[in-house]
Design an enzyme around this catalytic site. Sequence first.
Site, PDB file in Angstrom:
ATOM      1  N   GLU A 162       0.738  -1.456   0.094  1.00  0.00           N
ATOM      2  CA  GLU A 162       0.236   0.280  -0.125  1.00  0.00           C
ATOM      3  C   GLU A 162       1.041   1.416  -0.065  1.00  0.00           C
ATOM      4  O   GLU A 162       0.786   1.965   0.550  1.00  0.00           O
ATOM      5  CB  GLU A 162      -1.065   0.265   0.955  1.00  0.00           C
ATOM      6  N   GLU A 267      -6.263 -10.771  -1.162  1.00  0.00           N
ATOM      7  CA  GLU A 267      -6.892 -11.025  -0.282  1.00  0.00           C
ATOM      8  C   GLU A 267      -8.059 -10.264  -0.797  1.00  0.00           C
ATOM      9  O   GLU A 267      -9.013  -9.496  -0.481  1.00  0.00           O
ATOM     10  CB  GLU A 267      -6.417  -9.380   0.191  1.00  0.00           C
TER      11      GLU A 267
HETATM   12  C1  XIL Z   1      -6.113  -6.512   8.689  1.00  0.00           C
HETATM   13  C2  XIL Z   1      -6.392  -7.827   9.159  1.00  0.00           C
HETATM   14  O1  XIL Z   1      -7.206  -8.862   8.020  1.00  0.00           O
HETATM   15  C3  XIL Z   1      -7.092  -7.484  10.232  1.00  0.00           C
HETATM   16  O2  XIL Z   1      -6.826  -8.226  11.324  1.00  0.00           O
HETATM   17  C4  XIL Z   1      -6.203  -6.329  11.089  1.00  0.00           C
HETATM   18  O3  XIL Z   1      -7.363  -5.645  12.544  1.00  0.00           O
HETATM   19  C5  XIL Z   1      -6.050  -4.942  10.029  1.00  0.00           C
HETATM   20  O4  XIL Z   1      -5.495  -5.687   9.160  1.00  0.00           O
HETATM   21  N1  XIL Z   1      -5.549  -5.088   3.287  1.00  0.00           N
HETATM   22  C6  XIL Z   1      -3.795  -5.307   3.918  1.00  0.00           C
HETATM   23  C7  XIL Z   1      -4.259  -6.542   5.062  1.00  0.00           C
HETATM   24  O5  XIL Z   1      -2.408  -5.843   3.454  1.00  0.00           O
HETATM   25  O6  XIL Z   1      -3.244  -6.375   5.848  1.00  0.00           O
HETATM   26  C8  XIL Z   1      -5.251  -6.005   6.086  1.00  0.00           C
HETATM   27  O7  XIL Z   1      -5.308  -6.697   7.113  1.00  0.00           O
HETATM   28  C9  XIL Z   1      -6.378  -5.776   5.201  1.00  0.00           C
HETATM   29  C10 XIL Z   1      -6.362  -4.804   4.109  1.00  0.00           C
END
Ligand code: XIL
Length: 375
Positions: A162, A267
């Site tokens: 990101e 994701e």
């Molecule tokens: C999220 C997790 O799923 C949560 O448990 C945590 O509280 C916050 O992060 N983008 C990403 C992930 O790259 O690491 C994030 O994961 C979701 C958004």
Amino acid sequence: MMNKIAKLSLITFSVCCFLSCNENKAKQETTKETTTLKDAFKDNFQIGVAINQHQINESDTTSAKLIANEFSSLSPENNLKWMYIHPQPDVFNFEQPDKYVALGNKHNMQVVGHTLVWHSQLGEWVNQIKDSTEMIAHLENHINTIVSRYKGKIDDWDVVNEALNEDGTLRESIFLEILGEGYLERAYKLAAKADPDAALAYNDYNLTKPEKREGAIRLVKQLQAAGAKIDGIGMQGHWSLNGPSIEEIEESIIAYSELGIKVMITELDITVLPNPWDLEGAEVSQNFEGSEKMNPYPEGLPDSVQVQLAERYEEIFKLFLKHEDKIDRVTFWGLNDGNSWLNNWPIDGRTNYPLLFDRNQNAKMAYDRIVALKK
Ligand code: XIL
């Protein structure tokens, strides 16, 4: 009149037919039961899942079995993030990450490292660093220590996560502030040095949006021009029932693949709930906690929405199969609806249904529809 022998053989034939028909039926049922996601897509791409601390510890046997049977790739939902693995300048917590890596290696899964450099879930101490020499030393220590420890055991690293704004420019972060845009090249070079065989990716959300897509393409091209190792781009895939469109996803997969790198969906989850920023005139900062309008299905997902979700997953997977030559893996962000971070983001305390397994760990209609694409 049928003689005795003829009668007997007819009976024998019917019994055999009955038995073999039943056997076939049983076989079909067994096939249905034993067809798993990873088997269904084994010739196409890896199927991954992000797992939480309980799942790493295998404290629930049903989850442990699902993870091992259904998936061929693992991602750590939180445990490898800077704030947990490197909470103080001289402290590394390897207990959970070691277990995570051992679990993936035990099941011969592709093991993903998520993530090395990210502005969020960062050790608070990193935000206090003021000086570039100090920042370089800490970044080197962070990447070297972690990547070397899991050399040959973690296959893929999300090196930077990101780094982009929605308009494709570089996001303000402590790394950009202290080191300038060279921090990206530095991070990839350090990771490649620590484990030359690991695949290195850039990971971000909204990578289907044209401006951000252009930014990601620029970022990858700059890394390539600087001689840094970059093997893939991770499109997070936090999508909804309505967007992004299949065309936007397709254009993006093609555009990234044209850079000569692999595309990964890292994701994937599909929210079925209203998002604050989709509401006209809504302020994202507005407090929606406890709002019934924003949490419409606390008792269960209506059949009509279940069907919409299944159809959305089906069309997305059809597209992935069309571009299987470009896609290395598709990872779901969570095992079942009950575990999903989307129950608490962007609004806390909602009941969401974004994954393929429900709260009782049963496969949903969406699961059947995507597996059926391979029958
Ligand atoms: C999220 C997790 O799923 C949560 O448990 C945590 O509280 C916050 O992060 N983008 C990403 C992930 O790259 O690491 C994030 O994961 C979701 C958004």
